[in-house]
Structures are given as C-alpha cells and as structure tokens.
Design a protein around this motif. Structure first.
Motif, short mmCIF file in Angstrom:
data_model
loop_
_atom_site.label_atom_id
_atom_site.label_comp_id
_atom_site.label_asym_id
_atom_site.label_seq_id
_atom_site.Cartn_x
_atom_site.Cartn_y
_atom_site.Cartn_z
N LYS A 1 1.02 -1.09 0.17
CA LYS A 1 0.13 0.13 -0.18
C LYS A 1 0.30 0.85 0.06
CE LYS A 1 -0.70 -0.60 5.00
NZ LYS A 1 -1.36 -0.30 6.41
N ILE A 2 0.14 2.57 -0.60
CA ILE A 2 1.28 3.43 -0.80
C ILE A 2 -0.08 4.14 -0.15
CG2 ILE A 2 1.98 5.49 -1.96
CD1 ILE A 2 3.11 2.98 -3.75
N PHE A 3 0.27 5.63 0.86
CA PHE A 3 -0.81 6.66 1.26
C PHE A 3 0.15 7.93 1.24
CE2 PHE A 3 -2.64 4.14 5.10
CZ PHE A 3 -3.11 3.26 4.07
N LEU A 4 -1.21 8.52 0.49
CA LEU A 4 -0.48 10.10 -0.28
C LEU A 4 -0.99 11.41 -0.27
CD1 LEU A 4 2.06 10.30 -3.55
CD2 LEU A 4 0.59 12.04 -2.81
N VAL A 5 -0.88 12.46 0.44
CA VAL A 5 -0.61 13.72 0.05
C VAL A 5 -0.03 14.40 -0.56
CG1 VAL A 5 -1.99 15.07 1.64
CG2 VAL A 5 -1.64 12.77 2.56
N GLY A 6 -0.71 15.66 -0.32
CA GLY A 6 -0.53 16.36 -1.49
C GLY A 6 -1.26 17.06 -2.85
N SER A 7 -0.56 18.86 -2.82
CA SER A 7 -1.02 19.16 -4.58
C SER A 7 -1.13 17.85 -5.64
CB SER A 7 -0.41 20.26 -4.37
OG SER A 7 1.00 20.04 -5.37
N VAL A 8 -2.02 18.77 -6.37
CA VAL A 8 -2.45 18.42 -7.94
C VAL A 8 -1.29 17.87 -8.17
CG1 VAL A 8 -2.88 18.10 -9.86
CG2 VAL A 8 -4.46 18.84 -7.75
N GLU A 9 -0.07 19.01 -8.27
CA GLU A 9 1.44 19.29 -8.85
C GLU A 9 2.40 18.60 -7.95
OE1 GLU A 9 4.82 22.50 -10.20
OE2 GLU A 9 3.12 23.03 -8.89
N GLU A 10 2.30 18.48 -7.04
CA GLU A 10 3.19 17.66 -6.00
C GLU A 10 2.98 16.26 -6.52
OE1 GLU A 10 6.26 17.39 -2.40
OE2 GLU A 10 5.87 18.71 -4.10
N THR A 11 1.51 15.57 -6.22
CA THR A 11 1.14 14.05 -6.68
C THR A 11 1.64 13.61 -7.79
OG1 THR A 11 -0.58 14.43 -4.57
CG2 THR A 11 -0.42 12.73 -6.27
N GLN A 12 1.62 15.17 -8.39
CA GLN A 12 1.86 14.37 -10.22
C GLN A 12 3.80 14.22 -10.90
OE1 GLN A 12 0.48 17.73 -12.19
NE2 GLN A 12 -0.23 15.90 -14.05
N LYS A 13 4.08 14.50 -9.08
CA LYS A 13 5.61 14.78 -9.66
C LYS A 13 5.75 13.20 -8.42
CE LYS A 13 7.00 20.00 -9.31
NZ LYS A 13 7.53 20.96 -8.21
N ILE A 14 5.51 13.32 -8.01
CA ILE A 14 5.99 11.87 -6.65
C ILE A 14 5.09 10.97 -7.95
CG2 ILE A 14 5.37 10.43 -4.62
CD1 ILE A 14 5.01 13.63 -3.55
N ILE A 15 4.26 10.32 -8.85
CA ILE A 15 3.71 9.02 -8.84
C ILE A 15 4.86 9.34 -10.17
CG2 ILE A 15 1.86 9.44 -8.29
CD1 ILE A 15 0.66 10.36 -10.92
N ASN A 16 5.50 10.60 -10.37
CA ASN A 16 6.48 9.80 -11.71
C ASN A 16 8.03 8.95 -11.67
OD1 ASN A 16 4.17 10.96 -14.01
ND2 ASN A 16 5.27 13.53 -13.72
N LEU A 17 8.30 9.32 -10.39
CA LEU A 17 8.94 8.75 -9.83
C LEU A 17 9.28 7.61 -10.03
CD1 LEU A 17 10.15 10.49 -6.88
CD2 LEU A 17 10.67 11.27 -8.99
N GLU A 18 7.98 6.62 -10.15
CA GLU A 18 7.60 5.44 -10.01
C GLU A 18 8.54 4.83 -11.33
OE1 GLU A 18 3.94 3.27 -7.75
OE2 GLU A 18 3.11 4.69 -8.77
#
Length: 418
Positions: free
Chosen positions: A297-314
């Motif tokens: 599981k992955i829990f994530l909290v962030g702005s739209v821009e921040e979330t896009q940056k984080i999932i792009n690291l996968e």
C-alpha cells in the motif's frame, strides 16, 4: 625630425597662458591642444594619443601630480613636463619620482622649454629599435573598429577573454600583438605587448604548436598570426576535447568511488530512525527507493502538482499495490484549469484498480507512507527550494503518520472520474 607629427597637450587654468603657449608651439610646428582642468586633460588623453604633456602643478579640480599619475597609466610613453608658479624642492622631487620628464617654473623660459622638448623627443626616438610611433598609428587603425584607441587597455581586456580558451595572459597578449601588426619581428612584438623579447621567443613555439602563430623563414625571423576565426576555432576545439576528457575521467572516478563506498556501506534502513533531508536530490532519491520497494500500500497527501511529481518517480505501476491519494486543493481557485488537467492525468495513470482519490480543502503538510514501514513528510516534498523534509522508518513514528492520514481521509471528499 619632422615636428608637425608631434602633438602636445597644454594643461593650465590660466587662459592667457594656454593661448600664448599653444600659439608658440604651433609656430614651432607642433600640433597643440589645451585643457583647463585635470579632468579635461585626462579625458582628452584617453581619447587620443599625445607625444608631450605640459601640466601645471596647481589646477582647479585636482593636483597636477595626480593628473600626471593618471596620464602615466593612460600613455606611459609620452613626455610629461611639469610647470609651476610656486617652485619648491618637494614639488620637483615628487613630480620626477612619479614620472615627470622635466620640471619648469613660471614665468616659463620659452627657449629652454622648446629645447628641452626637442631633446626629450630625440632621446625617446633613439631608444626605439624601430619607429614605434608608426606602429602605434598602425595599432590605432587596426583597433579603431572596436572603438578604443588605447592599446594597453584593449590588449589587457582581450587577453582576459582568451584565458577562457586555454591561453595564459602572456600567450594571449603575444597573439594579439601579432594579429595587430600583421607580420612582425620578436622585437616589434615585445615592444607592443610589453613582454620581454626573451619571453616572446620562449612562448612562440607554444603558440606555433597550437596552430595560431606562423613562423616565417625571413632574416630577421618574423611571425604572423592565424586568422582570428580559425585561431579561436582551434583553441575552442582543443578546450572542448580537454573538457570531454576531464568529464570521462570524472565519471570513471565516480563509478570507482560508488563501488568502494557500496562495499563498505551498512545501508540506510538498518536502524530505526528519523532523518532530516535538506537537499531536494536526497529527498527525490529516498522517495524513489520507497516507491520501488512498495508491495502492499501507498498513502499520499499533496497538491495536484506535487502528486504528479511523486507518481512520476515510479519506475512502473504496480497493480497489486493499493494506492490512496488525498489532493490538497488549497490553491484550486488560482489554478483551476491546471488542477482539472492534473486530476485527469492522475486518474488515467492509476486506472480504476486498487486506487482511491479524494480531495481536501486545505492541508498543512505533504505526506507519503509506504507499506506502513516508511514515511516521508514536509511542507513541499519535491520543491526546488531547499526546505526541511523528514523521513522515518521508526514504527511508532510511522503509526502516528498513518493516524494523521486516516484523519485527513475522513475529512476528505471523494473525486469521481469524469
């Protein structure tokens, strides 16, 4: 001696002296110009070359000795004669020490002054092994295209630029002198560049090997420069080749260091800890490591821009990993179009499987938790501006972060795919 070719600048605040002295000089065949202050004299000296300066000690804006010092730096080869109405030993000694050629007192004995001027000009000409005045005129013509008539300043500034192409300042000044003169002997190059003849002979083979100077088999031996565009291309190609080699060597050393350090590393997750990460590069690396290890599981909290940056690291989407995301919409009024587009991108990335997306009006921090084992949090996790971001693998700390996430989840609202 052909006197009309010599120019004299008379510097005095007495207009009667300026008028009478300039007329006498013109009758003697000199080209005479005048200046009523030290500032005017310095400005005129910077705009055109003079062979002789006649400078009054007392001027309205500065001391004549200060004018002498400035003119000496602008035109070191000119003859500088000081004139004073208040003669003193101190003034005479100070003027001669600074670089005055002669010292006269008022009222001026014109015959003695004119004789002294002629003697100083003859002495100057005898000291030259070639007609330096003609070379200076030639230099003026060659460098007039770049709007400067003071060669020393031009050569100094241009040599500074050549340093970026791998030349020393002495090498650069010699190339500039040869390029200015066209074809020249070592003596001519030395006189113009202000570099000793022995040093010119020592440096010439280095410049020939670089391909920017050509040696001519004349007697006496003469040198010519490679055309500037070609010379600079040669220097730039050599510099680039040297930099590429340096980069290759640096990469090899980097790989070697990584290999050595990895063999002695104890790993970063062996101890339970809380760490402060101040550099964006370290935060990004830790996030990539966490996402790569995710298995449940992955829990994530962030702005739209921040979330896009984080999932792009996968590296790749893991379908078996349950992902829950809470979007912080505190900036939604300022960037509504970007948020709608961002949400669509996030939804299309995950699809409908093992993925829940919610939103909350405002959140004071961003958060990522992986498998209930590691957490990373801070104000802006992947912001380019260095901020404090924290990471932990301590079970107690991770539980606190999970509880905070669950509280936010309860407060958030569901986002449906359009």
């Amino acid at each position: 001696m052909n006197l009309p070719t010599f120019k004299v600048l008379v510097v005095d605040d007495d207009k009667d002296i300026l008028f009478s002295l300039s007329k006498v000089l013109e009758m003697e065949g000199y080209i005479a110009k005048t200046a009523e202050s030290g500032g005017e004299a310095i400005a005129k000296a910077g705009k055109e070359p003079f062979d002789i300066f006649l400078i009054d000690i007392k001027l309205p804006d500065m001391e004549g000795t200060d004018v002498l010092t400035r003119i000496k730096s602008i035109n070191p080869d000119a003859i500088k004669i000081m004139i004073t109405g208040n003669p003193s030993v101190d003034n005479a000694i100070k003027s001669l020490n600074i670089g005055a050629s002669s010292f006269f007192t008022k009222p001026i004995g014109l015959d003695k002054l004119l004789t002294n001027m002629k003697d100083k000009l003859l002495e100057r000409e005898r000291q030259k092994s070639f007609d330096k005045r003609k070379i200076q005129e030639w230099v003026k013509l060659r460098i007039s295209k770049i709007q400067t008539n003071e060669y020393s300043k031009f050569a100094e500034e241009t040599a500074d630029l050549f340093v970026f192409f791998g030349l020393s300042k002495s090498q650069a000044k010699i190339y500039i002198a040869v390029n200015t003169l066209g074809v020249a002997t070592a003596a001519e190059i030395a006189a113009l560049s202000k570099i000793r003849r022995e040093e010119v002979y020592r440096i010439m083979p280095e410049l020939e090997n670089r391909g920017i100077i050509i040696s001519k088999l004349d007697a006496p031996r003469k040198f010519a420069s490679t055309e500037p565009q070609t010379a600079l291309k040669i220097l730039m190609d050599t510099k680039v080749e040297s930099m590429e080699k340096e980069i290759r060597d640096l990469n090899q050393r980097k790989e070697r260091l990584i290999e050595i350090l990895q063999k002695t590393s104890f790993g970063i997750h062996e101890e339970k800890a809380v760490e402060a990460l101040s550099r964006p590069e370290n935060v990004k690396l830790r996030l990539k490591q966490m996402l790569k290890k995710a298995s449940a599981k992955i829990f994530l909290v962030g702005s739209v821009e921040e979330t896009q940056k984080i999932i792009n690291l996968e590296d790749e989407r893991k379908a078996n990993v349950k992902t829950k995301i809470i979007l912080d919409m505190s900036d939604s009024e300022d960037q509504e179009d970007e948020d709608v587009s961002g949400k669509s991108t996030i939804i299309s990335y995950f699809g409908d499987k093992n993925f829940d997306l919610r939103q909350i009006k405002e959140c004071m921090f961003n958060l990522v938790i992986v498998d209930g084992k590691e957490g990373i949090w801070g104000q802006a996790i992947l912001d380019k501006t260095p901020r404090k971001v924290f990471w932990t693998n301590d079970p107690v700390q991770v539980k606190i972060l999970e509880r905070a996430f669950e509280n936010l989840w309860q407060e958030s609202s569901l986002i449906k795919a359009q």
